[in-house]
Design a protein around this motif. Structure first.
Motif, PDB file in Angstrom:
ATOM      1  N   ILE A  16       0.829  -1.210   0.000  1.00 33.42           N
ATOM      2  CA  ILE A  16       0.000   0.000   0.000  1.00 33.42           C
ATOM      3  C   ILE A  16       0.861   1.256   0.000  1.00 33.42           C
ATOM      4  CG2 ILE A  16      -1.724   1.304   1.299  1.00 33.42           C
ATOM      5  CD1 ILE A  16      -2.691  -1.368   2.464  1.00 33.42           C
ATOM      6  N   LEU A  17       1.714   1.388   0.994  1.00 36.66           N
ATOM      7  CA  LEU A  17       2.548   2.578   1.102  1.00 36.66           C
ATOM      8  C   LEU A  17       3.787   2.488   0.228  1.00 36.66           C
ATOM      9  CD1 LEU A  17       3.250   5.283   2.342  1.00 36.66           C
ATOM     10  CD2 LEU A  17       4.158   4.073   4.345  1.00 36.66           C
ATOM     11  N   GLY A  18       4.448   1.319   0.215  1.00 33.03           N
ATOM     12  CA  GLY A  18       5.681   1.178  -0.550  1.00 33.03           C
ATOM     13  C   GLY A  18       5.503   1.471  -2.021  1.00 33.03           C
ATOM     14  N   SER A  19       4.365   1.078  -2.602  1.00 30.04           N
ATOM     15  CA  SER A  19       4.131   1.360  -4.021  1.00 30.04           C
ATOM     16  C   SER A  19       4.072   2.859  -4.271  1.00 30.04           C
ATOM     17  CB  SER A  19       2.840   0.688  -4.496  1.00 30.04           C
ATOM     18  OG  SER A  19       1.709   1.178  -3.795  1.00 30.04           O
ATOM     19  N   HIS A  20       3.509   3.605  -3.329  1.00 29.19           N
ATOM     20  CA  HIS A  20       3.423   5.060  -3.513  1.00 29.19           C
ATOM     21  C   HIS A  20       4.755   5.747  -3.232  1.00 29.19           C
ATOM     22  CE1 HIS A  20      -0.890   4.349  -3.819  1.00 29.19           C
ATOM     23  NE2 HIS A  20      -0.962   5.547  -4.335  1.00 29.19           N
ATOM     24  N   VAL A  21       5.577   5.174  -2.353  1.00 30.75           N
ATOM     25  CA  VAL A  21       6.941   5.683  -2.209  1.00 30.75           C
ATOM     26  C   VAL A  21       7.696   5.472  -3.520  1.00 30.75           C
ATOM     27  CG1 VAL A  21       9.137   5.404  -1.000  1.00 30.75           C
ATOM     28  CG2 VAL A  21       6.989   5.318   0.285  1.00 30.75           C
ATOM     29  N   SER A 108       9.837  -0.362   4.137  1.00 25.05           N
ATOM     30  CA  SER A 108       8.396  -0.165   4.233  1.00 25.05           C
ATOM     31  C   SER A 108       7.632  -1.474   4.375  1.00 25.05           C
ATOM     32  CB  SER A 108       7.892   0.595   2.997  1.00 25.05           C
ATOM     33  OG  SER A 108       6.498   0.729   3.000  1.00 25.05           O
ATOM     34  N   ALA A 109       8.266  -2.580   4.025  1.00 24.12           N
ATOM     35  CA  ALA A 109       7.565  -3.868   4.040  1.00 24.12           C
ATOM     36  C   ALA A 109       7.162  -4.248   5.455  1.00 24.12           C
ATOM     37  CB  ALA A 109       8.456  -4.956   3.451  1.00 24.12           C
ATOM     38  N   ASP A 127       7.941 -12.083  10.400  1.00 21.42           N
ATOM     39  CA  ASP A 127       7.891 -11.177   9.249  1.00 21.42           C
ATOM     40  C   ASP A 127       8.403  -9.776   9.573  1.00 21.42           C
ATOM     41  OD1 ASP A 127       6.797 -13.252   7.866  1.00 21.42           O
ATOM     42  OD2 ASP A 127       4.759 -12.465   7.809  1.00 21.42           O
ATOM     43  N   ASN A 128       7.898  -9.188  10.653  1.00 20.74           N
ATOM     44  CA  ASN A 128       8.176  -7.780  10.924  1.00 20.74           C
ATOM     45  C   ASN A 128       9.433  -7.551  11.766  1.00 20.74           C
ATOM     46  OD1 ASN A 128       5.790  -7.470   9.570  1.00 20.74           O
ATOM     47  ND2 ASN A 128       4.632  -6.640  11.278  1.00 20.74           N
ATOM     48  N   LEU A 387     -11.464  -3.631  -8.420  1.00 21.58           N
ATOM     49  CA  LEU A 387     -10.391  -2.905  -9.080  1.00 21.58           C
ATOM     50  C   LEU A 387      -9.536  -3.863  -9.908  1.00 21.58           C
ATOM     51  CD1 LEU A 387      -9.197  -0.617  -6.151  1.00 21.58           C
ATOM     52  CD2 LEU A 387     -10.570   0.040  -8.095  1.00 21.58           C
ATOM     53  N   THR A 388      -9.184  -3.440 -11.092  1.00 27.95           N
ATOM     54  CA  THR A 388      -8.295  -4.245 -11.932  1.00 27.95           C
ATOM     55  C   THR A 388      -6.862  -3.771 -11.666  1.00 27.95           C
ATOM     56  OG1 THR A 388     -10.017  -4.349 -13.604  1.00 27.95           O
ATOM     57  CG2 THR A 388      -7.799  -4.990 -14.281  1.00 27.95           C
ATOM     58  N   VAL A 389      -6.234  -4.403 -10.699  1.00 24.71           N
ATOM     59  CA  VAL A 389      -4.894  -3.976 -10.289  1.00 24.71           C
ATOM     60  C   VAL A 389      -4.010  -5.196 -10.125  1.00 24.71           C
ATOM     61  CG1 VAL A 389      -5.757  -1.951  -9.087  1.00 24.71           C
ATOM     62  CG2 VAL A 389      -5.504  -4.078  -7.839  1.00 24.71           C
ATOM     63  N   ALA A 390      -2.732  -4.921  -9.903  1.00 25.27           N
ATOM     64  CA  ALA A 390      -1.810  -6.015  -9.604  1.00 25.27           C
ATOM     65  C   ALA A 390      -2.163  -6.595  -8.247  1.00 25.27           C
ATOM     66  CB  ALA A 390      -0.373  -5.464  -9.581  1.00 25.27           C
ATOM     67  N   HIS A 391      -1.616  -7.741  -7.936  1.00 22.30           N
ATOM     68  CA  HIS A 391      -1.860  -8.360  -6.642  1.00 22.30           C
ATOM     69  C   HIS A 391      -1.019  -7.635  -5.600  1.00 22.30           C
ATOM     70  CE1 HIS A 391      -4.054 -11.549  -8.598  1.00 22.30           C
ATOM     71  NE2 HIS A 391      -3.054 -11.735  -9.405  1.00 22.30           N
ATOM     72  N   ILE A 392      -1.617  -6.602  -5.047  1.00 22.08           N
ATOM     73  CA  ILE A 392      -0.876  -5.736  -4.131  1.00 22.08           C
ATOM     74  C   ILE A 392      -1.253  -6.067  -2.704  1.00 22.08           C
ATOM     75  CG2 ILE A 392      -0.480  -3.346  -3.434  1.00 22.08           C
ATOM     76  CD1 ILE A 392      -0.975  -2.505  -6.270  1.00 22.08           C
ATOM     77  N   SER A 393      -0.252  -6.337  -1.904  1.00 23.74           N
ATOM     78  CA  SER A 393      -0.501  -6.613  -0.494  1.00 23.74           C
ATOM     79  C   SER A 393       0.660  -6.090   0.310  1.00 23.74           C
ATOM     80  CB  SER A 393      -0.670  -8.113  -0.264  1.00 23.74           C
ATOM     81  OG  SER A 393       0.510  -8.787  -0.593  1.00 23.74           O
ATOM     82  N   GLU A 394       0.404  -5.881   1.582  1.00 21.79           N
ATOM     83  CA  GLU A 394       1.477  -5.381   2.456  1.00 21.79           C
ATOM     84  C   GLU A 394       1.628  -6.312   3.647  1.00 21.79           C
ATOM     85  OE1 GLU A 394       2.944  -1.314   4.689  1.00 21.79           O
ATOM     86  OE2 GLU A 394       1.156  -1.329   3.473  1.00 21.79           O
TER      87      GLU A 394
END
Length: 394
Positions: A16-21, A108-109, A127-128, A387-394
């Motif tokens: 979500i955030l990393g793609s916008h960075v 950001s991940a 993970d974190n 939405l027709t988008v890539a498989h975006i997940s955080e």
């Protein structure tokens, strides 16, 4: 031109955030405001390679319109990809990174899960927390600076004005005991632990560090198309729950919600946060900062708006109601354990003095006035499912 590091490693670029960075960095490169090489750590999936996932972000029909004129291949001029998960990074990946020289990591991940289920702790720890430590150790030989994207909520329950600095260390640099740090879930606790681990590791290895903490992320307000976000989660899911359980035979039913009617929820647009990150990540004077809006949304307004939007009546109460109706039983079993701790917090606000001095040319919108459109956009797009988008997940 900004005096920025030439080599940036970004994690979470399909999130979500990393793609916008990533979008912000690319726009700055295309405008000639930065001259950097961006390395992305992205893991391949069973049916989608790491490169395909990045192409999905770069060709996303909901990407900022400023990028419409450029193909993914043209944008790959600025991008390199390391195909691995954070805990999978090894010497072979490091050899590629070393060719670029010293690197600045924007981490950001993260796996976002606000559940209070104890089983979630182990997943988030791997993970974190462990992922962050492994990334630090793996890159330490070429690492110039580490910018960790934390969470404004890692302060836990707090009343009053919240400053940018959360860290409390002893004179020797060790973590100090913090009294009354009431975390709402393992996610907040481990974000805090990971932040202290970053500080401790970087101080020991003479690496510059920075912790930036976003609050609740919502859709865009600067870049067209407005109100878009790759994933409608957190507060959006509160409204989604009630829309999903709404039927003709339960319309106008009363739902009693435990919340603090005097409290607020800080909601900040994803593109505002991304722009703030790209403005402060190479400022060595800024060690800690909350990436938030100056004014928060009243909890009472958010709760009433989303519940009444679904066709129910709403009443704010102090304690979990007895003699619950079917809707209330579903709410307190399914989503109440996560949301109650966020809408029943003490009143608080964030000190945005430094942030607004950096973002003074970017006006804050009135979130209260645009909230109906912001939320309506999510509803009209089925909370991302249409939405027709890539498989975006955080």
């Amino acid at each position: 031109m900004k005096n920025s590091p030439r080599n940036i490693l970004l994690t979470g670029a399909t999130g979500i955030l990393g793609s916008h960075v990533l979008y912000e960095l690319l726009i700055a490169c295309l405008k000639g405001e930065r001259r950097v090489k961006i390395t992305l750590v992205v893991r391949s999936r069973e049916k989608e390679s790491a490169r395909q996932r990045v192409i999905g972000v770069l060709s996303n029909p909901y990407r900022p319109t400023l990028l419409y004129s450029f193909t993914p291949e043209e944008l790959f001029h600025f991008i390199d990809i390391i195909d691995a998960g954070l805990n999978e990074l090894d010497d072979s990946h490091l050899a590629r990174l070393k060719k670029a020289g010293r690197v600045h990591i924007i981490h950001s991940a993260a796996h976002t899960n606000l559940s209070v289920n104890p089983n979630v702790y182990d997943i988030l720890y791997d993970d974190n927390y462990k992922g962050t430590l492994h990334l630090l150790q793996w890159a330490s030989g070429v690492l110039e600076k580490f910018t960790f994207i934390g969470s404004a909520y890692s302060i836990g329950h707090r009343y009053g004005l919240i400053p940018d600095s959360y860290k409390q260390l002893t004179a020797s640099g060790e973590r100090a005991e913090i009294s009354r740090r009431n975390w709402r879930n393992p996610y907040e606790e481990l974000k805090t632990d990971a932040g202290y681990a970053v500080i401790r590791f970087c101080n020991q290895h003479n690496i510059k560090w920075q912790i930036l903490r976003p609050s609740t992320i919502c859709g865009r307000i600067m870049y067209q198309p407005l109100y878009y976000t790759p994933k409608f989660n957190v507060f959006y899911l509160f409204g989604k729950f009630f829309l999903r359980v709404a039927r003709e035979d339960n319309r106008d039913e009363l739902v009693r919600i435990v919340a603090n009617p005097h409290s607020v929820l800080n909601v900040v647009p994803v593109d505002y946060i991304a722009k703030a990150i790209t403005r402060v990540f190479d400022d060595d004077h800024i060690r800690e900062m909350n990436l938030v809006y100056s004014n928060s949304l009243p909890v009472d307004y958010i709760v009433h708006h989303m519940i009444e939007y679904a066709g129910f009546k709403c009443e704010i109460v102090d304690t979990t109601p007895e003699n619950q109706n079917i809707l209330e039983k579903m709410y307190y079993k399914v989503v109440g354990p996560q949301f109650t701790e966020y809408i029943n917090t003490p009143w608080h606000a964030y000190d945005t003095t430094v942030l607004r001095s950096i973002m003074k040319d970017v006006p804050e919108v009135n979130m209260h006035s645009i909230f109906p459109e912001l939320y309506g956009y999510a509803v009209s797009h089925q909370f991302g499912e249409a939405l027709t988008v890539a498989h975006i997940s955080e």
